[in-house]
Design an enzyme around this catalytic site. Sequence first.
Site, PDB file in Angstrom:
ATOM      1  NE  ARG A  24      -0.079   0.281   5.078  1.00 13.76           N
ATOM      2  CZ  ARG A  24      -0.580   0.781   6.303  1.00 13.76           C
ATOM      3  NH1 ARG A  24      -1.811   1.211   6.143  1.00 13.76           N
ATOM      4  NH2 ARG A  24       0.011   0.729   7.084  1.00 13.76           N
ATOM      5  CB  THR A 135      10.320   2.372   7.532  1.00 13.65           C
ATOM      6  OG1 THR A 135      10.279   1.534   8.621  1.00 13.65           O
ATOM      7  CG2 THR A 135       9.967   1.527   6.465  1.00 13.65           C
ATOM      8  CE  LYS A 160      10.174  -3.298   8.771  1.00  5.43           C
ATOM      9  NZ  LYS A 160       9.061  -3.484   9.724  1.00  5.43           N
ATOM     10  CE  LYS A 162       7.875  -1.301   5.071  1.00  7.62           C
ATOM     11  NZ  LYS A 162       7.083  -2.296   6.028  1.00  7.62           N
ATOM     12  CG  ASP A 191       8.932  -5.553   5.967  1.00  3.77           C
ATOM     13  OD1 ASP A 191       8.542  -6.692   5.675  1.00  3.77           O
ATOM     14  OD2 ASP A 191       8.156  -4.706   6.695  1.00  3.77           O
ATOM     15  CD  GLU A 219       9.316  -7.017   9.458  1.00  2.00           C
ATOM     16  OE1 GLU A 219       8.083  -6.946   9.721  1.00  2.00           O
ATOM     17  OE2 GLU A 219      10.253  -6.251   9.457  1.00  2.00           O
ATOM     18  CE  LYS A 268       4.410  -4.721  11.917  1.00  2.00           C
ATOM     19  NZ  LYS A 268       4.028  -4.564  10.470  1.00  2.00           N
ATOM     20  CB  CYS A 296       4.044   0.470  15.158  1.00  2.33           C
ATOM     21  SG  CYS A 296       5.100   1.465  13.993  1.00  2.33           S
ATOM     22  CG  MET A 298       0.465   5.689   8.807  1.00  2.69           C
ATOM     23  SD  MET A 298       2.340   6.255   9.261  1.00  2.69           S
ATOM     24  CE  MET A 298       2.953   5.067   7.918  1.00  2.69           C
ATOM     25  CG  ASP A 321       9.649  -1.054  12.407  1.00  2.00           C
ATOM     26  OD1 ASP A 321      10.185   0.127  11.831  1.00  2.00           O
ATOM     27  OD2 ASP A 321       8.865  -1.701  11.640  1.00  2.00           O
ATOM     28  CG  ASP A 323       9.722   4.023  11.639  1.00  2.00           C
ATOM     29  OD1 ASP A 323       8.549   3.081  12.017  1.00  2.00           O
ATOM     30  OD2 ASP A 323      10.382   3.619  10.533  1.00  2.00           O
TER      31      ASP A 323
END
Length: 365
Positions: A24, A135, A160, A162, A191, A219, A268, A296, A298, A321, A323
Amino acid sequence: MEVCSVDVFRQAIPLTKPFKTALRTVTVAESVVVRIGTADGRAGWGEAPPTVVITGDSLQSIEAAIVHTFAPLLLGRSVHTYERLLQSVHQAMVGCTSAKAAVDMALYDLLSQSCGLPLYRFLGGDKESLETDFTVSVNAPEEMGEDAVQYVRSGFRTLKIKVGKDSIGTDIERIRHIRNLVGSDIKIRVDANQGWQPKEAIRSIRQMEDMGLDIELVEQPVKAPDIEGLKMVTDHVDTPVMADESVFSPAQAFHVIKCRAADMINIKLMKSGGIYKAQLINQMAEEFGIECMVGCMMESRIAATAAAHFAASKRNVTRIDLDTPLMMKQDPVMGGIRYEGPVITFPDLPGLGITDVAGFNRTEA
């Protein structure tokens, strides 16, 4: 400490930069905020962001679950019977883990307030501070490299990255470019957000190993239900593999642990339904020597504060994580955790230490 009110409202906070993953793109952080009040004047805070592509929860479903299903279970009940309250909440609905998490963290806020302790001390008190990663959203390699350098200059020592949105070759180029720019002293986590197939995940991770890119962990490389595929990746690479979307519940954690399908688990609160179940996942993982990260969705600093308190309370939580509050243009939260670059510290106040949330409009359940 009898519950006398359950109030909800929505908040929407623009991000400083679009947050992009394989699943997303987010430009505005929306969430439902819950405030549980007690007869003695205390308030407990919770929050639930909608993450339809992961948890299946929308703003409307979260709000409806809290107002119409969970609030009637709480009103007139003592917070000190939290075992019964939280069991009732988890048994009242299938799924809707984000709404459950919001109610859960508000109840734990109240419970630790009544004991006069910050929540992390009430839950175990293992750490006094935390250090989070930052991230890097999935974009063109050049843009990701610029972002990575900016975060390192801001003091972050772990990134991290993506991936999983484009070809394997592009993903490897992203990691290679970032590693060349930030140097060897910065930890890099990758990730994929379920974006790879098992065989291509193995091929890409092995290639990154052969290139000496020094990846700390990878991840959720494969689809969440594909536990066999996750195990295949874990068994055929040297880099540690972390399960994220594959583990929501303690039962799913047990399955992953029993199969040795992953080396680590990302907990999470929005997946587990809050601190109550998160503790079960962490304890089970610890018994089998599997370290956990606390991450977490968003989330604003409301839910991030609750996640940080949980993370600081447990020895087996070794990676952080949290942030997302740093990605937002505004901060509506008064009190709660503080960020000093990557370092998270806690106020010396009971509970979550949140005193108010700007823009709160009373909508009593």
